[in-house]
Design a protein around this motif. Structure first.
Motif, PDB file in Angstrom:
ATOM      1  N   CYS A  22      39.114  42.524  39.749  1.00  0.00           N
ATOM      2  CA  CYS A  22      38.242  41.498  39.443  1.00  0.00           C
ATOM      3  C   CYS A  22      37.451  41.174  40.692  1.00  0.00           C
ATOM      4  O   CYS A  22      37.742  41.333  41.779  1.00  0.00           O
ATOM      5  CB  CYS A  22      38.977  39.895  39.424  1.00  0.00           C
ATOM      6  SG  CYS A  22      39.878  39.975  37.524  1.00  0.00           S
ATOM      7  N   TYR A  24      36.577  38.846  42.428  1.00  0.00           N
ATOM      8  CA  TYR A  24      36.896  37.757  43.576  1.00  0.00           C
ATOM      9  C   TYR A  24      38.258  38.157  44.079  1.00  0.00           C
ATOM     10  O   TYR A  24      38.771  37.350  45.144  1.00  0.00           O
ATOM     11  CB  TYR A  24      36.849  36.405  42.943  1.00  0.00           C
ATOM     12  CG  TYR A  24      37.958  36.329  41.713  1.00  0.00           C
ATOM     13  CD1 TYR A  24      39.230  36.248  41.908  1.00  0.00           C
ATOM     14  CD2 TYR A  24      37.500  36.461  40.419  1.00  0.00           C
ATOM     15  CE1 TYR A  24      40.139  36.038  40.886  1.00  0.00           C
ATOM     16  CE2 TYR A  24      38.377  36.302  39.331  1.00  0.00           C
ATOM     17  CZ  TYR A  24      39.768  36.336  39.519  1.00  0.00           C
ATOM     18  OH  TYR A  24      40.374  36.203  38.552  1.00  0.00           O
ATOM     19  N   GLN A 132      42.309  31.337  34.430  1.00  0.00           N
ATOM     20  CA  GLN A 132      41.166  31.346  35.302  1.00  0.00           C
ATOM     21  C   GLN A 132      40.116  30.124  34.692  1.00  0.00           C
ATOM     22  O   GLN A 132      39.479  29.663  35.541  1.00  0.00           O
ATOM     23  CB  GLN A 132      40.627  32.753  35.815  1.00  0.00           C
ATOM     24  CG  GLN A 132      41.364  33.766  35.936  1.00  0.00           C
ATOM     25  CD  GLN A 132      42.455  33.357  37.178  1.00  0.00           C
ATOM     26  OE1 GLN A 132      42.596  32.051  37.693  1.00  0.00           O
ATOM     27  NE2 GLN A 132      43.379  34.169  37.496  1.00  0.00           N
ATOM     28  N   SER A 133      39.951  30.519  33.321  1.00  0.00           N
ATOM     29  CA  SER A 133      38.772  29.550  32.771  1.00  0.00           C
ATOM     30  C   SER A 133      38.964  29.422  31.229  1.00  0.00           C
ATOM     31  O   SER A 133      39.570  30.447  30.783  1.00  0.00           O
ATOM     32  CB  SER A 133      37.351  30.072  33.209  1.00  0.00           C
ATOM     33  OG  SER A 133      36.589  28.973  32.613  1.00  0.00           O
ATOM     34  N   ASN A 138      31.983  31.564  32.268  1.00  0.00           N
ATOM     35  CA  ASN A 138      32.668  31.580  33.706  1.00  0.00           C
ATOM     36  C   ASN A 138      33.522  32.687  33.428  1.00  0.00           C
ATOM     37  O   ASN A 138      33.905  33.421  34.732  1.00  0.00           O
ATOM     38  CB  ASN A 138      33.313  30.429  33.905  1.00  0.00           C
ATOM     39  CG  ASN A 138      32.382  29.160  34.332  1.00  0.00           C
ATOM     40  OD1 ASN A 138      31.196  29.163  34.587  1.00  0.00           O
ATOM     41  ND2 ASN A 138      32.850  27.837  33.960  1.00  0.00           N
ATOM     42  N   LEU A 142      33.495  35.968  36.452  1.00  0.00           N
ATOM     43  CA  LEU A 142      34.653  36.040  37.172  1.00  0.00           C
ATOM     44  C   LEU A 142      35.279  37.407  36.821  1.00  0.00           C
ATOM     45  O   LEU A 142      36.253  37.944  37.314  1.00  0.00           O
ATOM     46  CB  LEU A 142      35.878  35.016  36.893  1.00  0.00           C
ATOM     47  CG  LEU A 142      35.562  33.605  37.432  1.00  0.00           C
ATOM     48  CD1 LEU A 142      36.543  32.678  36.867  1.00  0.00           C
ATOM     49  CD2 LEU A 142      35.673  33.710  38.915  1.00  0.00           C
ATOM     50  N   ARG A 144      36.718  38.396  33.955  1.00  0.00           N
ATOM     51  CA  ARG A 144      37.834  38.602  33.318  1.00  0.00           C
ATOM     52  C   ARG A 144      37.568  39.404  31.988  1.00  0.00           C
ATOM     53  O   ARG A 144      36.298  39.416  31.400  1.00  0.00           O
ATOM     54  CB  ARG A 144      38.142  36.994  33.051  1.00  0.00           C
ATOM     55  CG  ARG A 144      38.419  36.503  34.117  1.00  0.00           C
ATOM     56  CD  ARG A 144      39.641  37.003  34.917  1.00  0.00           C
ATOM     57  NE  ARG A 144      40.910  36.979  34.627  1.00  0.00           N
ATOM     58  CZ  ARG A 144      41.976  37.568  35.141  1.00  0.00           C
ATOM     59  NH1 ARG A 144      41.829  38.155  36.090  1.00  0.00           N
ATOM     60  NH2 ARG A 144      43.197  37.093  34.454  1.00  0.00           N
ATOM     61  N   ILE A 170      40.322  28.546  38.104  1.00  0.00           N
ATOM     62  CA  ILE A 170      39.489  28.728  39.247  1.00  0.00           C
ATOM     63  C   ILE A 170      38.166  27.787  38.928  1.00  0.00           C
ATOM     64  O   ILE A 170      37.833  27.808  37.722  1.00  0.00           O
ATOM     65  CB  ILE A 170      38.954  30.127  39.537  1.00  0.00           C
ATOM     66  CG1 ILE A 170      40.106  31.083  39.732  1.00  0.00           C
ATOM     67  CG2 ILE A 170      38.074  30.242  40.339  1.00  0.00           C
ATOM     68  CD1 ILE A 170      39.746  32.673  39.922  1.00  0.00           C
ATOM     69  N   LEU A 173      32.662  26.790  40.883  1.00  0.00           N
ATOM     70  CA  LEU A 173      31.864  27.898  40.780  1.00  0.00           C
ATOM     71  C   LEU A 173      30.412  27.579  40.957  1.00  0.00           C
ATOM     72  O   LEU A 173      29.943  26.491  40.791  1.00  0.00           O
ATOM     73  CB  LEU A 173      31.964  28.802  39.585  1.00  0.00           C
ATOM     74  CG  LEU A 173      33.056  29.413  39.191  1.00  0.00           C
ATOM     75  CD1 LEU A 173      34.385  28.638  39.263  1.00  0.00           C
ATOM     76  CD2 LEU A 173      32.976  30.106  37.920  1.00  0.00           C
ATOM     77  N   LEU A 202      37.040  28.362  44.038  1.00  0.00           N
ATOM     78  CA  LEU A 202      36.531  29.762  44.309  1.00  0.00           C
ATOM     79  C   LEU A 202      35.960  30.124  45.935  1.00  0.00           C
ATOM     80  O   LEU A 202      35.338  29.385  46.531  1.00  0.00           O
ATOM     81  CB  LEU A 202      35.181  30.064  43.421  1.00  0.00           C
ATOM     82  CG  LEU A 202      34.652  31.522  43.711  1.00  0.00           C
ATOM     83  CD1 LEU A 202      35.692  32.550  43.222  1.00  0.00           C
ATOM     84  CD2 LEU A 202      33.194  31.776  42.848  1.00  0.00           C
TER      85      LEU A 202
END
Length: 389
Positions: A22, A24, A132-133, A138, A142, A144, A170, A173, A202
């Motif tokens: 990922c 991040y 995460q979302s 999003n 990210l 994913r 997360i 953003l 984030l």
């Protein structure tokens, strides 16, 4: 450290592989490659026995294992034979407390969901899902691999399989609508019977793709005022659903705090096996000094070093000053703060600056504990930098 130690011992198991990296993430994670199951089993086993020798050598006091945490990477991708062996051999070497907490991190992919029931049968009693979302746009940003339907399916299956379910989200953003985030969070809490939630703003970490993009001007972050508003709304909504914040980014219903992470933040004893994992223990016969054991970070190096005989990259004994600093930094992450008695030498704190922040009510002394005002806990790093001598 004083007599406030609880003789707890935790085990952290690192599995370094993921389906993808990922943008991040700055954890020690690598894209999945072929795995020699027998080699990994032997290396993990060698490390567990070596840790047992070190616990005896340093006369570490503990009453059986209190928690185990499988982290990564993506430990739900770990072959079940390895998972099963680690649980069996660690029980044999250290014994388990009757109420041991055994956590495992997972992602919402269909392959991982299929293993939930088997993991439960093995003894996993707490699952942490990297959602995460629940917004597809999003999730794509990210990096994913799942979509929001995958996430909802995973949470539903997890809550029907485990009594203790946590999810990671997360937020904050760039260009994320704060009302959309509020609705997303409300939806999760209304729809699913989760007990714990980790909510992370984030952050741009060195060594990540996001860091490179940020340096090039290709990625922006929200300003501090908006980040504060995101945080305030997040805390308010979670409180309304009976989730109390007990650490900077962690919220739980009553009695569902992560016991494993509490052991870290309360500076108890833990051991860590696997690439990049580390342990910290109290050296009972050396004026309460702290021992840190670090593993080699690269998975191939770690395997080579531990396949025949266990070998750590470094064993370091903290002096009393270093132990106190570590105890203070970890303890102030907690909403309840740190017991003053845990510090051997209070002079690590600059008294004048401490009193200044106490007067401004950023720091509170309550019932022989030092804690950060809950409204300012998000400023912990800057507060620590200011007061530590």
């Amino acid at each position: 450290m004083t007599n406030k130690k609880k003789n707890l011992l935790s085990l952290y198991v690192h599995w370094p592989y993921c389906e993808s990296k990922c943008p991040y993430c700055d954890f020690n994670s690598h894209v999945t490659e072929d795995v020699d199951k027998d080699a990994w089993i032997k290396s993990y086993t060698n490390q567990l026995y070596e840790y047992k020798s070190l616990l005896d050598k340093f006369d570490v006091k503990f009453d059986n294992l209190s928690t185990i945490f499988f982290g990564g990477g993506t430990p739900s991708l770990m072959p079940v034979e390895i998972l099963d062996h680690i649980l069996n051999i660690s029980s044999k070497i250290f014994k388990f407390k009757d109420d041991i907490e055994i956590s495992l991190e997972a992602n919402p992919s269909s392959y991982e969901r299929e293993k939930f029931k088997y993991m439960h049968k093995l003894g996993i009693n707490r699952i942490s899902i990297g959602v995460q979302s629940l917004n597809d746009k999003n999730l794509q940003f990210l990096g994913r691999k799942h979509n929001y339907r995958d996430a909802e399916t995973a949470i539903d299956l997890a809550t029907n399989t485990f009594n203790n379910v946590s999810i990671d989200l997360i937020y904050a953003l760039y260009e994320q609508n704060i009302d959309d985030w509020q609705n997303e969070l409300q939806s999760v809490l209304n729809k699913f019977n989760i007990n714990h939630l980790s909510a992370y703003q984030l952050t741009i970490e060195k060594g990540t793709r996001f860091f490179k993009d940020f340096k090039k001007g290709l990625l922006k972050t929200v300003d501090n005022d908006l980040a504060a508003e995101f945080f305030t709304r997040t805390k308010t909504i979670l409180n309304e659903h009976n989730f109390q914040r007990y650490e900077i980014s962690n919220f739980a219903k009553e009695k569902f705090e992560s016991e494993h992470n509490l052991n870290y933040w309360n500076s108890e004893n833990w051991i860590g096996i696997g690439p990049g994992a580390y342990g910290r223990m109290w050296y009972s016969n050396q004026d309460n000094k702290r021992v840190e054991i670090k593993n080699y970070k690269n998975p191939k190096t770690w395997l080579n070093k531990n396949y025949q005989n266990s070998e750590f990259e470094n064993i370091n004994i903290f002096n009393q000053y270093e132990s106190d600093i570590d105890t203070l930094i970890m303890g102030l992450r907690l909403r309840k703060g740190i017991e003053i008695e845990k510090l051997n030498n209070k002079s690590i704190i600059q008294e004048t600056k401490f009193k200044e922040l106490e007067k401004e009510k950023l720091i509170i002394i309550d019932n022989d504990k030092i804690k950060i005002n809950d409204d300012h806990l998000i400023k912990l790093d800057s507060i620590l930098s200011y007061i530590i001598n």
